[in-house]
Design an enzyme around this catalytic site. Structure first.
Site, PDB file in Angstrom:
ATOM      1  N   ASN A 134       0.815  -1.215   0.000  1.00 51.45           N
ATOM      2  CA  ASN A 134       0.000   0.000   0.000  1.00 51.45           C
ATOM      3  C   ASN A 134       0.849   1.265   0.000  1.00 51.45           C
ATOM      4  O   ASN A 134       1.964   1.274   0.548  1.00 51.45           O
ATOM      5  CB  ASN A 134      -0.891   0.069   1.247  1.00 51.45           C
ATOM      6  CG  ASN A 134      -2.022  -0.926   1.226  1.00 51.45           C
ATOM      7  OD1 ASN A 134      -2.520  -1.287   0.161  1.00 51.45           O
ATOM      8  ND2 ASN A 134      -2.431  -1.381   2.398  1.00 51.45           N
TER       9      ASN A 134
ATOM     10  N   GLY B 223       1.490  -1.072   3.810  1.00 44.42           N
ATOM     11  CA  GLY B 223       0.831  -2.341   3.522  1.00 44.42           C
ATOM     12  C   GLY B 223       1.412  -3.401   4.434  1.00 44.42           C
ATOM     13  O   GLY B 223       2.642  -3.487   4.596  1.00 44.42           O
ATOM     14  N   LYS B 224       0.552  -4.216   5.054  1.00 44.39           N
ATOM     15  CA  LYS B 224       1.051  -5.190   6.016  1.00 44.39           C
ATOM     16  C   LYS B 224       2.077  -6.126   5.385  1.00 44.39           C
ATOM     17  O   LYS B 224       3.106  -6.435   5.981  1.00 44.39           O
ATOM     18  CB  LYS B 224      -0.111  -5.995   6.605  1.00 44.39           C
ATOM     19  CG  LYS B 224      -1.069  -5.170   7.455  1.00 44.39           C
ATOM     20  CD  LYS B 224      -2.070  -6.021   8.201  1.00 44.39           C
ATOM     21  CE  LYS B 224      -1.421  -6.799   9.321  1.00 44.39           C
ATOM     22  NZ  LYS B 224      -0.836  -5.936  10.356  1.00 44.39           N
TER      23      LYS B 224
ATOM     24  N   ALA C 231       4.025  -5.638   2.635  1.00 49.86           N
ATOM     25  CA  ALA C 231       5.259  -4.935   2.311  1.00 49.86           C
ATOM     26  C   ALA C 231       6.039  -4.563   3.569  1.00 49.86           C
ATOM     27  O   ALA C 231       7.270  -4.657   3.601  1.00 49.86           O
ATOM     28  CB  ALA C 231       4.944  -3.682   1.496  1.00 49.86           C
TER      29      ALA C 231
ATOM     30  N   ASN D 209      -3.161  -9.571  17.549  1.00 50.24           N
ATOM     31  CA  ASN D 209      -3.141  -8.766  18.765  1.00 50.24           C
ATOM     32  C   ASN D 209      -4.287  -9.220  19.665  1.00 50.24           C
ATOM     33  O   ASN D 209      -5.095 -10.080  19.283  1.00 50.24           O
ATOM     34  CB  ASN D 209      -3.185  -7.269  18.455  1.00 50.24           C
ATOM     35  CG  ASN D 209      -4.463  -6.833  17.754  1.00 50.24           C
ATOM     36  OD1 ASN D 209      -5.536  -7.408  17.955  1.00 50.24           O
ATOM     37  ND2 ASN D 209      -4.363  -5.786  16.938  1.00 50.24           N
TER      38      ASN D 209
ATOM     39  N   THR E 128      -0.145 -10.314  20.888  1.00 52.56           N
ATOM     40  CA  THR E 128       0.506  -9.100  21.385  1.00 52.56           C
ATOM     41  C   THR E 128      -0.472  -8.306  22.233  1.00 52.56           C
ATOM     42  O   THR E 128      -1.667  -8.231  21.920  1.00 52.56           O
ATOM     43  CB  THR E 128       1.025  -8.232  20.232  1.00 52.56           C
ATOM     44  OG1 THR E 128      -0.074  -7.849  19.395  1.00 52.56           O
ATOM     45  CG2 THR E 128       2.046  -8.999  19.394  1.00 52.56           C
TER      46      THR E 128
ATOM     47  N   GLY F  11       3.212  -6.430  26.595  1.00 52.65           N
ATOM     48  CA  GLY F  11       4.114  -7.483  26.141  1.00 52.65           C
ATOM     49  C   GLY F  11       3.435  -8.419  25.160  1.00 52.65           C
ATOM     50  O   GLY F  11       2.476  -8.041  24.471  1.00 52.65           O
TER      51      GLY F  11
ATOM     52  N   ASP G   7       3.701  -5.294  12.258  1.00 52.37           N
ATOM     53  CA  ASP G   7       4.228  -6.004  11.094  1.00 52.37           C
ATOM     54  C   ASP G   7       5.687  -6.407  11.304  1.00 52.37           C
ATOM     55  O   ASP G   7       6.086  -7.529  10.989  1.00 52.37           O
ATOM     56  CB  ASP G   7       4.098  -5.133   9.848  1.00 52.37           C
ATOM     57  CG  ASP G   7       2.652  -4.785   9.546  1.00 52.37           C
ATOM     58  OD1 ASP G   7       1.778  -5.639   9.793  1.00 52.37           O
ATOM     59  OD2 ASP G   7       2.398  -3.661   9.068  1.00 52.37           O
TER      60      ASP G   7
ATOM     61  N   ASN H  15       9.584  -8.273  20.492  1.00 52.15           N
ATOM     62  CA  ASN H  15       9.171  -7.082  21.252  1.00 52.15           C
ATOM     63  C   ASN H  15      10.185  -5.955  21.073  1.00 52.15           C
ATOM     64  O   ASN H  15       9.818  -4.783  20.941  1.00 52.15           O
ATOM     65  CB  ASN H  15       9.057  -7.418  22.738  1.00 52.15           C
ATOM     66  CG  ASN H  15       7.823  -8.239  23.073  1.00 52.15           C
ATOM     67  OD1 ASN H  15       6.948  -8.428  22.241  1.00 52.15           O
ATOM     68  ND2 ASN H  15       7.771  -8.743  24.293  1.00 52.15           N
TER      69      ASN H  15
END
Length: 278
Positions: free
Chosen positions: A14, A42-43, A45, A178, A197, A202, A230, A254
């Site tokens: 994106n 974009g997730k 990319a 998440n 996540t 954490g 990402d 993390n």
């Protein structure tokens, strides 16, 4: 540990158009004083760029339009070290994400899929050494095809949240979400391995719904949370495939996520993954 694994990212590309304001608007409200930026995103990319910068031999399977934004997205991935042999140029506009970010780094995102609706794995070869990472900003059918075709390790970032077919959940070696997405996809309680996540708290690893590992977040002051999840996904997959334990991999991911939230870009520069391993 060796983190130069072969990584194939199947997903979205994106152009991000971001308005940064002091606070996010409520329904029907206009908030002024914003600052506008344009950047690659974009997730898919974002995960590919992070994977390459963390040291994995990364190729991207995706699609862009035959427009200026498409060439800009290609150049961004190329500069990160991503193999673009399977990024198609299609007769559609490049996907676009409209993003609002407040002073605390929280965001709201609307995605216009554009060329991402045409992502295909036709002609892509997979072997038993491959690690494949996919997300849900492209067709679920394409993701399912990638899962079936993958002969190695298949990881799914189940975002944005949606009902998942049993076949996909059973095939995935790892699913990453998440805490909100985990609640929205109750069938993940039966998945073999799920990473969840929890933002500033954490992240955890669950086996069939039971927590088996946890790692505290790295304390930091966020500038922009877009792209942090990402990068976490890419880092976690690479760390696990590189031989780290569940807890070690969570700690490393993390740390990578914390590095990204300190940067306004969704695809920031990163050090090799070993730098983040503690």
């Amino acid at each position: 540990m060796a983190f130069d694994i072969p990584l194939t990212v199947v997903g979205s590309i994106n152009a991000d158009i971001t308005a940064t304001t002091e606070r996010l608007p409520g329904a029907g409200e206009t908030v002024g004083g914003g600052r506008l930026t344009r950047s690659p995103g974009g997730k898919g990319a974002n995960q590919a760029a992070a994977g390459a910068r963390l040291g994995a031999a990364t190729r991207m399977v995706g699609a862009v339009g035959a427009d200026a934004e498409g060439e800009t997205m290609r150049q961004a991935l190329r500069s990160a070290g991503v193999d673009l042999a399977h990024v198609a140029t299609v007769d559609s506009e490049t996907g676009t994400a409209l993003i609002m970010v407040d002073a605390a780094g929280e965001n709201q995102i609307a995605v216009c899929e554009g060329a991402n609706a045409h992502v295909s794995i036709s002609g892509v070869e997979f072997d038993e050494h491959d690690t494949v990472l996919a997300q849900l900003e492209i067709s679920l059918d394409t993701v399912a095809q990638a899962a079936r075709r993958c002969r190695g390790y298949f990881a799914l970032n189940a975002a944005p949240a949606m009902p998942l077919p049993t076949e996909l959940i059973e095939r995935a070696d790892l699913i990453i979400v998440n805490e909100t997405e985990y609640e929205l996809i109750p069938e993940l309680a039966d998945a073999a391995l799920v990473a969840v996540t929890y933002g500033s708290k954490g992240s955890a690893m669950l086996v069939r719904g039971e927590q088996v590992a946890f790692a505290d977040a790295v304390r930091t002051t966020p500038v922009n949370t877009v792209g942090a999840g990402d990068a976490f996904c890419a880092a976690l997959v690479i760390a696990l495939r590189g031989g780290l334990s569940h807890e070690e991999a969570l700690r490393a991911a993390n740390a990578v996520g914390a590095a990204v939230v300190r940067d306004p870009a969704a695809q920031p520069e990163l050090r090799p993954l070993e730098h983040y391993v503690s």
